[in-house]
Design a protein around this motif. Structure first.
Motif, PDB file in Angstrom:
ATOM      1  N   ALA A 223       6.084   6.563  -1.182  1.00  0.00           N
ATOM      2  CA  ALA A 223       5.396   5.325  -0.773  1.00  0.00           C
ATOM      3  C   ALA A 223       5.273   4.359  -1.950  1.00  0.00           C
ATOM      4  O   ALA A 223       5.051   4.764  -3.083  1.00  0.00           O
ATOM      5  CB  ALA A 223       4.019   5.649  -0.218  1.00  0.00           C
ATOM      6  N   ALA A 224       5.432   3.077  -1.645  1.00  0.00           N
ATOM      7  CA  ALA A 224       5.259   2.051  -2.676  1.00  0.00           C
ATOM      8  C   ALA A 224       3.820   1.552  -2.716  1.00  0.00           C
ATOM      9  O   ALA A 224       3.389   0.925  -3.689  1.00  0.00           O
ATOM     10  CB  ALA A 224       6.209   0.890  -2.408  1.00  0.00           C
ATOM     11  N   GLY A 225       3.068   1.825  -1.666  1.00  0.00           N
ATOM     12  CA  GLY A 225       1.680   1.398  -1.598  1.00  0.00           C
ATOM     13  C   GLY A 225       0.990   2.056  -0.420  1.00  0.00           C
ATOM     14  O   GLY A 225       1.641   2.724   0.399  1.00  0.00           O
ATOM     15  N   VAL A 226      -0.317   1.877  -0.319  1.00  0.00           N
ATOM     16  CA  VAL A 226      -1.088   2.472   0.778  1.00  0.00           C
ATOM     17  C   VAL A 226      -2.064   1.433   1.325  1.00  0.00           C
ATOM     18  O   VAL A 226      -2.365   0.429   0.667  1.00  0.00           O
ATOM     19  CB  VAL A 226      -1.882   3.709   0.307  1.00  0.00           C
ATOM     20  N   LYS A 227      -2.537   1.692   2.512  1.00  0.00           N
ATOM     21  CA  LYS A 227      -3.608   0.854   3.056  1.00  0.00           C
ATOM     22  C   LYS A 227      -4.874   1.040   2.213  1.00  0.00           C
ATOM     23  O   LYS A 227      -5.143   2.129   1.713  1.00  0.00           O
ATOM     24  CB  LYS A 227      -3.918   1.247   4.502  1.00  0.00           C
ATOM     25  N   LEU A 228      -5.635  -0.015   2.097  1.00  0.00           N
ATOM     26  CA  LEU A 228      -6.893   0.093   1.349  1.00  0.00           C
ATOM     27  C   LEU A 228      -7.825   1.113   1.981  1.00  0.00           C
ATOM     28  O   LEU A 228      -8.554   1.822   1.288  1.00  0.00           O
ATOM     29  CB  LEU A 228      -7.584  -1.275   1.271  1.00  0.00           C
ATOM     30  N   SER A 229      -7.778   1.207   3.303  1.00  0.00           N
ATOM     31  CA  SER A 229      -8.658   2.165   3.985  1.00  0.00           C
ATOM     32  C   SER A 229      -8.292   3.601   3.640  1.00  0.00           C
ATOM     33  O   SER A 229      -9.132   4.500   3.713  1.00  0.00           O
ATOM     34  CB  SER A 229      -8.589   1.963   5.497  1.00  0.00           C
ATOM     35  N   SER A 230      -7.018   3.823   3.237  1.00  0.00           N
ATOM     36  CA  SER A 230      -6.593   5.177   2.889  1.00  0.00           C
ATOM     37  C   SER A 230      -7.249   5.674   1.606  1.00  0.00           C
ATOM     38  O   SER A 230      -7.351   6.885   1.382  1.00  0.00           O
ATOM     39  CB  SER A 230      -5.068   5.217   2.727  1.00  0.00           C
TER      40      SER A 230
END
Length: 349
Positions: A223-230
């Motif tokens: 992954a290059a990024g994640v949801k803030l909620s994660s």
């Protein structure tokens, strides 16, 4: 005599059941009832201690009874009991006469009355039926109850409701500004801090690397990024060591290799203040305030508004419109800042 609290209607010139009854008894008014019997049934009874040494004469007893009835019926109550009680309880908060309260309203002395009392005044304003009843009263006004006297004095003040609403706007405007402007500025500065915080960016990079390691070999292993909620789920990833989770591990790694990264919160001094409200809430409050200002201004400019009230509101409305425009400019800036922040720290993909 026991009181029957009812609200009277204006009958003259109108066709309704009461006008029909009046015409049918035009030549025999009020002869249908036995007044002597009614007096005996509904006069208020008072307990008295008999005196063994003297006995009143029948004439003296009748005179005393008449005096008591006169005292009982000396006050005229137009409002129902609960309504009258609520008005009287509210008026006691002023600790001054009805005339003094009316004088404050006429002069627009909002600072002397205060926010809560102005709100209370709006709540006790007479309804349409009460307004008609008070205006049509042609009896002895000195015998009216205190609540009736005050409301009667109030409705004789031109633009009385607009005066109270205008004073309340003045009182609440400063309070709203002391809250809205700092809240908007806190959000703007907090957003800028988040976007420019290099240490935070490095910590998030460590988090994504740790997540990719745990998910290696799976669909989310690169992954290059994640949801803030994660990020909230980092504490759910527990290590084999008791009391440790993934966020603990990232913090320990940062402390070992780049300890200065753990000070990223020092560059976000406005973040806590910014979390106390939302952009949507601020926008709604500003729109509501803007609507009130325009409504009051529109009413003040009507030809039916008294000149002294226009004069009382003139300077205030000029300043308010300038401040209101500045608030909208701040909100626009906040919207732009929020958009830039969502691009930098995307909530979703």
């Amino acid at each position: 005599m026991v009181k029957l609290l009812i609200q009277y209607l204006q009958v003259v010139g109108r066709h309704n059941i009461w006008s029909l009854v009046a015409r049918s008894h035009e030549h025999s008014p009020q002869t249908i009832l036995d007044w002597a019997e009614m007096e005996g049934l509904f006069c208020q009874q008072t307990l008295s201690t008999p005196t063994p040494t003297s006995q009143s004469s029948p004439r003296a007893s009748r005179s005393e009874s008449a005096d008591k009835r006169k005292d009982v019926t000396s006050e005229i109550l137009l409002l129902d009991g609960k309504r009258s009680l609520n008005v009287n309880i509210f008026l006691k908060q002023f600790r001054s006469s009805n005339e003094d309260i009316i004088h404050l309203i006429k002069n627009g002395d909002h600072d002397e009355i205060g926010t809560e009392k102005l709100r209370g005044l709006l709540k006790i304003l007479p309804q349409l039926d009460e307004l008609e009843m008070l205006r049509n009263f042609d009896g002895d006004k000195s015998r009216l109850g205190n609540a009736e006297k005050f409301l009667l004095q109030l409705i004789q003040v031109p633009n009385y409701k607009l005066r109270i609403e205008s004073m309340l706007l003045k009182e609440e405007f400063a309070t709203n500004m002391s809250y809205l402007e700092p809240s908007i500025n806190s959000m703007i500065v907090a957003g800028e801090d988040l976007m420019s915080n290099k240490a935070l960016q490095e910590v998030l990079y460590m988090v994504i690397c740790a997540g990719n390691f745990l998910n290696s070999g799976g669909y989310a292993g690169n992954a290059a990024g994640v949801k803030l909620s994660s990020l909230q789920k980092l504490t759910d990833i527990r290590a084999n060591k008791p009391g440790m989770n993934l966020i603990h591990y990232v913090a320990l790694q940062a402390e070992k290799k780049r300890k200065e990264l753990l000070n990223f919160t020092e560059d976000m001094g406005f973040l806590e203040e910014a979390t106390k409200t939302t952009v949507e809430q601020l926008q709604n409050e500003i729109n509501a305030l803007d609507s009130r200002i325009k409504q009051i201004c529109k009413q003040v400019e009507l030809p039916t508004t008294r000149p002294e009230l226009k004069l009382q509101m003139e300077d205030f409305l000029k300043v308010v419109f300038i401040i209101d425009k500045l608030q909208h400019l701040l909100i626009t800036r906040l919207d732009n800042s929020s958009f830039a922040l969502t691009q930098t720290l995307p909530v979703d993909y």
